[in-house]
Design an enzyme around this catalytic site. Structure first.
Site, PDB file in Angstrom:
ATOM      1  N   ILE A  47     -44.133 -23.364  20.492  1.00  0.00           N
ATOM      2  CA  ILE A  47     -43.576 -23.629  21.818  1.00  0.00           C
ATOM      3  C   ILE A  47     -42.215 -22.940  21.966  1.00  0.00           C
ATOM      4  O   ILE A  47     -41.361 -23.038  21.079  1.00  0.00           O
ATOM      5  CB  ILE A  47     -43.349 -25.157  22.037  1.00  0.00           C
ATOM      6  CG1 ILE A  47     -44.550 -25.992  21.577  1.00  0.00           C
ATOM      7  CG2 ILE A  47     -42.958 -25.446  23.489  1.00  0.00           C
ATOM      8  CD1 ILE A  47     -45.829 -25.726  22.294  1.00  0.00           C
ATOM      9  N   HIS A  49     -39.306 -23.780  23.498  1.00  0.00           N
ATOM     10  CA  HIS A  49     -38.726 -24.974  24.115  1.00  0.00           C
ATOM     11  C   HIS A  49     -37.693 -24.584  25.157  1.00  0.00           C
ATOM     12  O   HIS A  49     -36.924 -23.630  24.959  1.00  0.00           O
ATOM     13  CB  HIS A  49     -38.062 -25.846  23.046  1.00  0.00           C
ATOM     14  CG  HIS A  49     -39.035 -26.442  22.090  1.00  0.00           C
ATOM     15  ND1 HIS A  49     -39.917 -27.432  22.449  1.00  0.00           N
ATOM     16  CD2 HIS A  49     -39.284 -26.186  20.779  1.00  0.00           C
ATOM     17  CE1 HIS A  49     -40.663 -27.766  21.411  1.00  0.00           C
ATOM     18  NE2 HIS A  49     -40.298 -27.024  20.383  1.00  0.00           N
ATOM     19  N   LYS A 249     -40.027 -34.383  17.845  1.00  0.00           N
ATOM     20  CA  LYS A 249     -40.574 -34.423  19.196  1.00  0.00           C
ATOM     21  C   LYS A 249     -41.931 -35.118  19.282  1.00  0.00           C
ATOM     22  O   LYS A 249     -42.524 -35.183  20.349  1.00  0.00           O
ATOM     23  CB  LYS A 249     -40.659 -32.993  19.735  1.00  0.00           C
ATOM     24  CG  LYS A 249     -39.287 -32.332  19.835  1.00  0.00           C
ATOM     25  CD  LYS A 249     -39.371 -30.948  20.370  1.00  0.00           C
ATOM     26  CE  LYS A 249     -38.908 -29.830  19.470  1.00  0.00           C
ATOM     27  NZ  LYS A 249     -37.881 -29.993  18.496  1.00  0.00           N
ATOM     28  N   ILE A 332     -32.524 -24.079  10.024  1.00  0.00           N
ATOM     29  CA  ILE A 332     -33.135 -23.514  11.233  1.00  0.00           C
ATOM     30  C   ILE A 332     -34.524 -24.137  11.407  1.00  0.00           C
ATOM     31  O   ILE A 332     -35.559 -23.488  11.217  1.00  0.00           O
ATOM     32  CB  ILE A 332     -33.183 -21.967  11.198  1.00  0.00           C
ATOM     33  CG1 ILE A 332     -31.839 -21.379  10.760  1.00  0.00           C
ATOM     34  CG2 ILE A 332     -33.617 -21.424  12.560  1.00  0.00           C
ATOM     35  CD1 ILE A 332     -30.684 -21.550  11.738  1.00  0.00           C
TER      36      ILE A 332
HETATM   37  C1  LIG Z   1     -44.249 -28.283  12.002  1.00  0.00           C
HETATM   38  C2  LIG Z   1     -43.293 -27.363  12.691  1.00  0.00           C
HETATM   39  C3  LIG Z   1     -43.271 -27.267  14.078  1.00  0.00           C
HETATM   40  C4  LIG Z   1     -42.389 -26.430  14.720  1.00  0.00           C
HETATM   41  N1  LIG Z   1     -42.485 -26.220  16.059  1.00  0.00           N
HETATM   42  C5  LIG Z   1     -41.652 -25.358  16.672  1.00  0.00           C
HETATM   43  C6  LIG Z   1     -41.796 -25.063  18.048  1.00  0.00           C
HETATM   44  O1  LIG Z   1     -42.743 -25.453  18.699  1.00  0.00           O
HETATM   45  N2  LIG Z   1     -40.851 -24.275  18.630  1.00  0.00           N
HETATM   46  C7  LIG Z   1     -39.789 -23.781  17.947  1.00  0.00           C
HETATM   47  O2  LIG Z   1     -38.947 -23.149  18.551  1.00  0.00           O
HETATM   48  N3  LIG Z   1     -39.684 -23.983  16.618  1.00  0.00           N
HETATM   49  C8  LIG Z   1     -40.587 -24.734  15.976  1.00  0.00           C
HETATM   50  N4  LIG Z   1     -40.501 -24.944  14.637  1.00  0.00           N
HETATM   51  C9  LIG Z   1     -39.423 -24.303  13.911  1.00  0.00           C
HETATM   52  C10 LIG Z   1     -39.718 -22.849  13.606  1.00  0.00           C
HETATM   53  O3  LIG Z   1     -41.020 -22.691  13.123  1.00  0.00           O
HETATM   54  C11 LIG Z   1     -38.731 -22.373  12.583  1.00  0.00           C
HETATM   55  O4  LIG Z   1     -37.427 -22.713  13.008  1.00  0.00           O
HETATM   56  C12 LIG Z   1     -38.787 -20.887  12.375  1.00  0.00           C
HETATM   57  O5  LIG Z   1     -40.085 -20.457  12.089  1.00  0.00           O
HETATM   58  C13 LIG Z   1     -37.857 -20.569  11.220  1.00  0.00           C
HETATM   59  O6  LIG Z   1     -37.972 -19.228  10.917  1.00  0.00           O
HETATM   60  P1  LIG Z   1     -37.226 -18.684   9.642  1.00  0.00           P
HETATM   61  O7  LIG Z   1     -37.412 -17.217   9.661  1.00  0.00           O
HETATM   62  O8  LIG Z   1     -35.845 -19.228   9.593  1.00  0.00           O
HETATM   63  O9  LIG Z   1     -37.967 -19.388   8.425  1.00  0.00           O
HETATM   64  P2  LIG Z   1     -39.352 -19.054   7.719  1.00  0.00           P
HETATM   65  O10 LIG Z   1     -40.385 -18.666   8.674  1.00  0.00           O
HETATM   66  O11 LIG Z   1     -39.643 -20.193   6.813  1.00  0.00           O
HETATM   67  O12 LIG Z   1     -39.016 -17.765   6.876  1.00  0.00           O
HETATM   68  C14 LIG Z   1     -38.224 -17.810   5.712  1.00  0.00           C
HETATM   69  C15 LIG Z   1     -38.754 -16.736   4.787  1.00  0.00           C
HETATM   70  O13 LIG Z   1     -37.916 -16.637   3.657  1.00  0.00           O
HETATM   71  C16 LIG Z   1     -38.732 -16.360   2.536  1.00  0.00           C
HETATM   72  N5  LIG Z   1     -37.976 -16.714   1.332  1.00  0.00           N
HETATM   73  C17 LIG Z   1     -37.616 -17.958   0.934  1.00  0.00           C
HETATM   74  N6  LIG Z   1     -36.947 -17.887  -0.245  1.00  0.00           N
HETATM   75  C18 LIG Z   1     -36.870 -16.576  -0.574  1.00  0.00           C
HETATM   76  C19 LIG Z   1     -36.329 -15.867  -1.683  1.00  0.00           C
HETATM   77  N7  LIG Z   1     -35.710 -16.495  -2.708  1.00  0.00           N
HETATM   78  N8  LIG Z   1     -36.457 -14.518  -1.719  1.00  0.00           N
HETATM   79  C20 LIG Z   1     -37.089 -13.849  -0.706  1.00  0.00           C
HETATM   80  N9  LIG Z   1     -37.641 -14.480   0.348  1.00  0.00           N
HETATM   81  C21 LIG Z   1     -37.532 -15.826   0.433  1.00  0.00           C
HETATM   82  C22 LIG Z   1     -39.950 -17.232   2.778  1.00  0.00           C
HETATM   83  O14 LIG Z   1     -41.058 -16.821   2.015  1.00  0.00           O
HETATM   84  C23 LIG Z   1     -40.150 -17.076   4.278  1.00  0.00           C
HETATM   85  O15 LIG Z   1     -41.033 -16.015   4.584  1.00  0.00           O
HETATM   86  C24 LIG Z   1     -41.427 -25.723  13.963  1.00  0.00           C
HETATM   87  C25 LIG Z   1     -41.463 -25.795  12.578  1.00  0.00           C
HETATM   88  C26 LIG Z   1     -42.419 -26.560  11.942  1.00  0.00           C
HETATM   89  C27 LIG Z   1     -42.507 -26.527  10.455  1.00  0.00           C
END
Ligand SMILES: Cc1cc2nc3c(=O)[nH]c(=O)nc-3n(C[C@H](O)[C@H](O)[C@H](O)COP(=O)(O)OP(=O)(O)OC[C@H]3O[C@@H](n4cnc5c(N)ncnc54)[C@H](O)[C@@H]3O)c2cc1C
Length: 476
Positions: A47, A49, A249, A332
């Site tokens: 979503i 949001h 939510k 995040i």
């Molecule tokens: C159940 C759920 C529902 C959600 N619903 C929504 C929604 O509807 N709308 C919304 O806006 N947000 C939503 N979110 C939040 C959103 O999905 C996340 O905030 C967003 O995907 C975060 O992205 P990111 O890149 O920070 O983290 P991630 O996608 O987790 O990416 C982090 C990356 O870092 C890598 N990594 C970790 N450690 C290391 C390391 N030591 N070395 C190299 N790589 C590493 C991992 O493998 C991963 O690929 C939701 C989350 C969840 C879990």
């Protein structure tokens, strides 16, 4: 020597890479998994949001509102699907004050297009709602996207503009070397870089600790989902939210951009940062809570289930800070997907402030070719493409209507797929009703052919997830 190393190829790292790729920088993205979008970005509610949830004045609220405003342009530029389907936070009479409070908070956060609805207006919009619901907040700017499609496109665009993606690179140590850093992978590889961006999701606290920052911790919060067949994609037009609780939510009911119906997520804090298993208990919760608001959900049409882990931070707000050339992004959690374009813009501002960016590239291409949704083209358009490349005339995935041409494209364009799930995320081959029962063997053959590897070494999701151990018929 790289100028900037981004740790983590989720939607946040991906959007940052895409944003920084316009500068004349040597940029690398280090990802511990064998593909991008393998963390929270792979499994969430999808979503965009509107921005009424986060506390007034929080960084989360600011990033959410700005990200939501940017998302339509970003998805258009990157050729990613976006549907402004709107959202409803629905309430029973005893929840009226709470729904009103969310409406007020949305206004205070600067969200546009909010309306408080009474019962009649609400039920006229969505015929399948529980008839006892008496009020709702309508968020007309709320939208849906495919989160991993956005991440793939962002990383792909950064790579097309010169960024390097290093997969299976699990950052295990970071050493300071004068003005630069040595980033070490668990397998012994090293990268030298002037600046670091830590966007490692649930592991961002561990990576921060490698740079001497122990100011916050991340608790994984499990969220389980059920996905229903495309037959049910129009069951609701809008995303239907419960009135929220302190755990989040609540269980939503939402169409997806690809035409399925999504139910979930649950919210349970756990210790294991990798435990994405689904549970009978989770399904029972989804079943009960989704049915509170929406009547007669066809639960017999569930085609798959999955689980994602929210990176819940100890400060209860997004953490975005810079020290000694390391930009740390912690906590995040949701709405991190919605906020990702704004977070990237903010990181660009921070790096600009410490003179880390320099001049812009003259060769930068902002627009990415839109993904080929072959199945959505007219017969004349399809025939035109098949004339140029007959591989588009061969259907591989019958449920989703995915052709060999699209699969080959996924195996050969940035960031190229290397395994079965990678092809699935890029093309939807294997995402339909049969869940890959029919197309998987052909997809495995195509992966082997395009990457020049033996059939038996093709994996499901990298890291030794072998599918075929040998032949039972044929040459052996
Ligand atoms: C159940 C759920 C529902 C959600 N619903 C929504 C929604 O509807 N709308 C919304 O806006 N947000 C939503 N979110 C939040 C959103 O999905 C996340 O905030 C967003 O995907 C975060 O992205 P990111 O890149 O920070 O983290 P991630 O996608 O987790 O990416 C982090 C990356 O870092 C890598 N990594 C970790 N450690 C290391 C390391 N030591 N070395 C190299 N790589 C590493 C991992 O493998 C991963 O690929 C939701 C989350 C969840 C879990």
């Amino acid at each position: 020597m790289y100028d900037i190393a981004i740790i983590g190829a989720g939607v946040v790292g991906g959007m940052i890479a895409d944003t920084l790729a316009k500068y004349d920088l040597k940029l690398c993205i280090l990802e511990k998994e064998s593909d991008v979008a393998m963390g929270a970005t792979r499994a969430n509610s999808a979503i965009v949001h509107a921005g009424f949830d986060a506390a007034e004045g929080s960084l989360k609220a600011r990033m959410n509102v700005r990200g939501s405003e940017m998302m339509k342009d970003v998805t258009t530029r990157l050729g990613v699907k976006y549907n402004n389907n709107e959202a409803l936070v629905v309430g029973f009479e005893h929840e009226r004050d709470e729904v009103k409070a969310i409406y007020e908070r949305g206004l205070a956060n600067g969200v546009k297009g909010l309306k408080f609805l009474e019962s009649e207006e609400l039920h006229a919009l969505e015929p399948h709602l529980n008839k006892d619901l008496t009020c709702a907040l309508l968020a007309t700017t709320s939208a849906i996207v495919c989160p991993y499609e956005l991440c793939l496109a962002a990383v792909g665009n950064a790579m097309d503009n010169g960024a390097e993606l290093m997969l299976d690179f699990e950052v295990s140590a970071i050493d300071k070397n004068g003005d630069a850093y040595t980033v070490k992978a668990a397998d012994g590889r090293t990268v030298e870089t002037k600046y670091i961006i830590n966007s490692a999701g649930v592991y961002s606290d561990k990576v921060a600790a490698m740079t001497g920052d122990a100011d916050f911790t991340i608790t994984p919060r499990r969220g389980e989902y059920m996905l229903l067949d495309k037959e049910c994609g129009n069951f609701t037009q809008r995303t239907i939210f419960h009135t929220p609780t302190k755990m989040g939510k609540g269980i939503l009911v939402s169409p997806t951009v690809d035409g399925n119906l999504l139910l979930g997520p649950t919210a349970t804090d756990i210790d294991d940062k990798d435990d994405t298993s689904t549970t009978a208990e989770g399904f029972a919760t989804i079943f009960a809570k989704a049915s509170d608001n929406v009547a007669d959900i066809p639960f017999n049409k569930v085609i798959t289930s999955f689980c994602g882990l929210r990176a819940t931070g100890s400060t209860h707000d997004f953490i975005i800070k810079e020290k000694d050339g390391v930009v740390t992004l912690g906590g995040i959690e949701s709405p991190g997907l919605s906020s990702a374009p704004a977070i990237a813009e903010y990181v660009e501002e921070i790096l600009g402030g410490i003179n880390a960016l320099g001049a812009k590239k003259t060769s930068y291409k902002a627009e990415r070719r839109p993904a080929h949704y072959f199945r959505e083209l007219s017969m004349a358009e399809k025939n035109e493409i098949i004339k140029k490349n007959p591989a588009y005339g061969k259907i591989v995935c019958r449920c989703e209507g995915i052709t060999e041409g699209e699969i080959v494209e996924a195996l050969t364009t940035n960031p190229a797929a290397h395994d079965l799930d990678g092809v699935k995320r890029r093309t939807r081959s294997g995402m339909g009703r049969c869940q890959g029962g029919f197309c998987s063997p052909t997809v495995v053959e195509l992966i082997a052919r395009e990457h020049g590897i033996p059939f038996e070494s093709v994996t499901k999701f990298g890291k030794g997830s072998i599918i075929n151990y040998g032949k039972t018929k044929g040459d052996n």
